[in-house]
Write an enzyme that holds these catalytic residues in place. Structure first.
Site, PDB file in Angstrom:
ATOM      1  N   ASP A  63       0.847  -1.182   0.000  1.00  0.00           N
ATOM      2  CA  ASP A  63       0.000   0.000   0.000  1.00  0.00           C
ATOM      3  C   ASP A  63       0.883   1.232   0.000  1.00  0.00           C
ATOM      4  O   ASP A  63       1.914   1.262   0.694  1.00  0.00           O
ATOM      5  CB  ASP A  63      -0.913   0.022   1.227  1.00  0.00           C
ATOM      6  CG  ASP A  63      -1.927   1.154   1.151  1.00  0.00           C
ATOM      7  OD1 ASP A  63      -2.736   1.155   0.205  1.00  0.00           O
ATOM      8  OD2 ASP A  63      -1.901   2.040   2.016  1.00  0.00           O
ATOM      9  N   THR A  64       0.501   2.236  -0.761  1.00  0.00           N
ATOM     10  CA  THR A  64       1.270   3.472  -0.859  1.00  0.00           C
ATOM     11  C   THR A  64       0.431   4.637  -0.354  1.00  0.00           C
ATOM     12  O   THR A  64      -0.738   4.766  -0.701  1.00  0.00           O
ATOM     13  CB  THR A  64       1.712   3.726  -2.317  1.00  0.00           C
ATOM     14  OG1 THR A  64       2.487   2.611  -2.753  1.00  0.00           O
ATOM     15  CG2 THR A  64       2.543   4.992  -2.433  1.00  0.00           C
TER      16      THR A  64
END
Length: 189
Positions: A63-64
């Site tokens: 996840d960013t």
């Protein structure tokens, strides 16, 4: 074989370019996207949630999160939100944090990697044209550095692939630790 728990074509491309064999299973989870908080904690929690939602011997979730000060910028909901996010990033040095989680051998190993990105000031016309291109949608912070938004960036301090959405060196470390049976959680800046 590694299972990538992600719908992101960018993560797929990065793993392919790194020569890592994998198959894709899209996780059916809702991401937790608070407006404020520790970007490392948020990215890691979402990465773990994705990895744990998929079955396999070795499952990778990622996840960013983009952070400006203590504000967290997720993916834009619509074009108006994309304009708002780009305006917030204009003329800043912000942080892009990607959390990665590998669930394998009964353990969850994690890493979070941070890259500082300096973006030049953007004019309203530039923001409007970029949003109209459609490139802003589906990307944390509403920009894709690997596509045409690189023209907005004046400096990077940290890995480029992290900004794209998957720090490949961190993934390699997690895979190696899993093979050896060691390792643990670590934050890299």
């Amino acid at each position: 074989m590694l299972v990538l728990a992600s719908a992101s074509p960018r993560r797929r491309a990065l793993l392919q370019a790194a020569g890592i064999a994998f198959r894709v299973v899209e996780p059916r989870v809702d991401e937790h996207d608070p407006e404020r908080g520790d970007p490392h904690a948020v990215a890691l929690a979402n990465a773990v949630r994705k990895a744990e939602a998929v079955s396999g011997d070795a499952v990778l979730g990622a996840d960013t999160v983009v952070a400006v000060g203590d504000r967290l910028l997720g993916k834009p909901r619509d074009a108006a939100h994309a304009r708002e996010l780009l305006a917030a990033l204009s003329g800043t040095t912000h942080r892009v944090v990607t959390g990665v989680a590998l669930v394998a051998g009964g353990r969850t190993r994690t890493r979070s990697v941070e890259t500082r990105v300096t973006m030049r000031p953007l004019s309203p016309a530039e923001i409007e044209a970029y949003v109209a291109s459609g490139e802003a949608m589906g990307k944390a912070g509403a920009y894709a550095i690997q596509e045409t938004a690189d023209r907005f960036v004046t400096a990077l301090d940290g890995p480029f692939d992290n900004v794209v959405g998957l720090p490949v060196d961190a993934v390699r470390e997690l895979l190696e630790e899993s093979r050896r049976g060691g390792g643990g959680d670590r934050k890299e800046e």
